[in-house]
Design a protein around this motif. Structure first.
Motif, mmCIF file in Angstrom:
data_model
loop_
_atom_site.group_PDB
_atom_site.id
_atom_site.type_symbol
_atom_site.label_atom_id
_atom_site.label_comp_id
_atom_site.label_asym_id
_atom_site.label_seq_id
_atom_site.Cartn_x
_atom_site.Cartn_y
_atom_site.Cartn_z
ATOM 1 N N ASP A 75 -14.273 0.122 -1.625
ATOM 2 C CA ASP A 75 -14.760 0.526 -0.300
ATOM 3 C C ASP A 75 -14.653 -0.632 0.692
ATOM 4 O OD1 ASP A 75 -17.505 2.463 -1.762
ATOM 5 O OD2 ASP A 75 -15.361 2.933 -1.475
ATOM 6 N N TYR A 76 -14.659 -0.273 1.962
ATOM 7 C CA TYR A 76 -14.688 -1.267 3.054
ATOM 8 C C TYR A 76 -16.161 -1.554 3.343
ATOM 9 C CZ TYR A 76 -14.091 -3.186 7.808
ATOM 10 O OH TYR A 76 -14.133 -3.978 8.934
ATOM 11 N N ARG A 102 -6.930 -5.062 2.531
ATOM 12 C CA ARG A 102 -8.146 -4.472 1.957
ATOM 13 C C ARG A 102 -9.220 -5.543 1.814
ATOM 14 N NH1 ARG A 102 -4.421 -1.588 -2.719
ATOM 15 N NH2 ARG A 102 -3.837 0.271 -1.509
ATOM 16 N N ASN A 149 0.807 -1.228 0.000
ATOM 17 C CA ASN A 149 0.000 0.000 0.000
ATOM 18 C C ASN A 149 0.835 1.271 0.000
ATOM 19 O OD1 ASN A 149 -2.068 -1.797 0.117
ATOM 20 N ND2 ASN A 149 -2.936 -1.085 2.063
ATOM 21 N N VAL A 151 -9.034 1.934 -5.035
ATOM 22 C CA VAL A 151 -9.199 0.979 -3.935
ATOM 23 C C VAL A 151 -10.683 0.902 -3.582
ATOM 24 C CG1 VAL A 151 -8.664 0.470 -1.506
ATOM 25 C CG2 VAL A 151 -6.898 1.450 -3.021
ATOM 26 N N ASP A 209 -10.001 1.471 7.769
ATOM 27 C CA ASP A 209 -9.220 2.396 6.935
ATOM 28 C C ASP A 209 -8.397 1.670 5.877
ATOM 29 O OD1 ASP A 209 -6.707 3.068 9.564
ATOM 30 O OD2 ASP A 209 -7.158 1.266 8.397
ATOM 31 N N GLN A 210 -8.469 0.338 5.874
ATOM 32 C CA GLN A 210 -7.752 -0.489 4.901
ATOM 33 C C GLN A 210 -6.283 -0.089 4.776
ATOM 34 O OE1 GLN A 210 -10.634 -2.235 1.742
ATOM 35 N NE2 GLN A 210 -11.021 -0.016 1.663
ATOM 36 N N LYS A 268 -16.382 4.421 2.836
ATOM 37 C CA LYS A 268 -15.909 4.714 1.476
ATOM 38 C C LYS A 268 -14.380 4.759 1.477
ATOM 39 C CE LYS A 268 -18.614 6.026 -1.501
ATOM 40 N NZ LYS A 268 -19.198 5.087 -2.528
ATOM 41 N N SER A 269 -13.788 4.197 0.424
ATOM 42 C CA SER A 269 -12.337 4.298 0.294
ATOM 43 C C SER A 269 -11.937 5.729 -0.056
ATOM 44 C CB SER A 269 -11.844 3.350 -0.814
ATOM 45 O OG SER A 269 -10.495 3.629 -1.126
ATOM 46 N N GLU A 270 -10.860 6.211 0.530
ATOM 47 C CA GLU A 270 -10.381 7.566 0.207
ATOM 48 C C GLU A 270 -9.277 7.518 -0.851
ATOM 49 O OE1 GLU A 270 -11.197 9.252 4.759
ATOM 50 O OE2 GLU A 270 -9.154 9.129 3.926
ATOM 51 N N ARG A 271 -8.953 6.304 -1.308
ATOM 52 C CA ARG A 271 -7.821 6.150 -2.238
ATOM 53 C C ARG A 271 -8.349 5.705 -3.606
ATOM 54 N NH1 ARG A 271 -2.122 3.314 -0.526
ATOM 55 N NH2 ARG A 271 -1.143 3.238 -2.599
#
Ligand SMILES: CC(=O)[C@@H](O)[C@H](O)COP(=O)(O)O
Ligand SMILES: NCC(=O)COP(=O)(O)O
Length: 253
Positions: free
Chosen positions: A87-88, A52, A16, A85, A47-48, A79-82
């Motif tokens: 979502d969780y 992930r 990551n 990637v 926050d993965q 929601k993923s911020e990246r």
């Protein structure tokens, strides 16, 4: 024979740090399996930061050994911020879909640096028990992350869980400092004896390493250890296959 389940969190952490698939989590899982690992563990956090949700599906598709997914069952979707990637989906949603061999419930809050305490089942037992029942109804072996506290372990049995995972940081710390190792290890022996008395299987993990593991492997009735951080560090020095072999040897296998 005590099962060694290799935790791959730190392989994912390295990956990551770039927009890349290298190191591949499934490829490193296979390396561990080829070297004799009995299982694979991951701890997907909301926050993965390392593992992930997508890693969990990739591993589920290829693993031929036991898959243990650890995490806080009360985490919600995020929601993923990246970019790129996914979502969780929320821990329980993830486990419901994957249905791993084992699910270890851990009472971590989202922002914790690492896992640092077991469940307080006086407070949370009524919330945990229905989740244990649901997971077991899906054919998933359950384990609860617990401090070596006999009263809490008795409460764990009341949830219907199959196993507990003893949080071993206090033992690792005692071993590091050389302070009261015998007394601290005896706390774990007492906890394991209570677990056996109330019909619970015993797993263990957190900061176990090549130095402290041989003694800990003498714990009565120990079924499985999950080890990631120290094993990954040792693998940097000796190679992953050699590290897995070294940990199996430290377990007396
Ligand atoms: C519950 C536990 O002690 C470990 O399973 C956990 O996976 C460690 O998490 P990090 O790898 O994020 O420190
Ligand atoms: N449950 C413990 C685990 O999976 C790995 O913990 P650590 O060896 O990374 O401390």
């Amino acid at each position: 024979m005590i099962a060694l389940s290799v935790n791959l969190n730190k392989i994912a952490l390295i990956r990551n740090s770039r927009d890349t698939t290298n190191p591949s989590v499934p490829a490193h899982a296979q390396l561990c399996i080829d070297a004799g690992a009995d299982g694979i563990t991951v701890h997907p956090r909301p926050d993965q930061r390392h593992i992930r949700a997508s890693d969990c599906f990739d591993l589920a598709a290829m693993l031929k050994v036991e898959f243990n997914i650890e995490g806080n069952p009360f985490t919600s979707a995020r929601k993923s911020e990246r970019p790129g990637v996914g979502d969780y989906p929320g821990f329980m949603n993830l486990v419901r879909e994957i249905r791993p061999a084992q699910c270890t419930l851990v009472p971590d809050t989202d922002g914790q640096l690492t896992s640092d305490h077991g469940f307080d089942l006086r407070r949370d037992g009524d919330r945990v028990a229905p989740l244990v029942e649901e997971l077991r109804s899906l054919g998933i072996r359950t384990s609860l992350f617990m401090d070596p506290d006999p009263q809490q372990i008795r409460l764990a049995a009341q949830t219907g869980t199959d196993r507990i995972e003893l949080y071993t940081e206090s033992y690792a710390q005692a071993y590091r400092t050389g302070q009261k190792v015998d007394a601290v290890f005896q706390q774990f022996v007492n906890a394991a004896e209570v677990a056996a008395e109330v019909g619970l299987g015993v797993n263990a993990g957190h900061d176990l390493d090549l130095d402290n593991l041989p003694r800990f492997a003498s714990l009565p009735g120990l079924l499985e250890v999950s080890i990631g951080h120290a094993l990954t560090v040792d693998a940097i020095r000796m190679g992953l296959a050699n590290a897995v072999n070294a940990y199996q040897a430290a377990l007396g296998k």
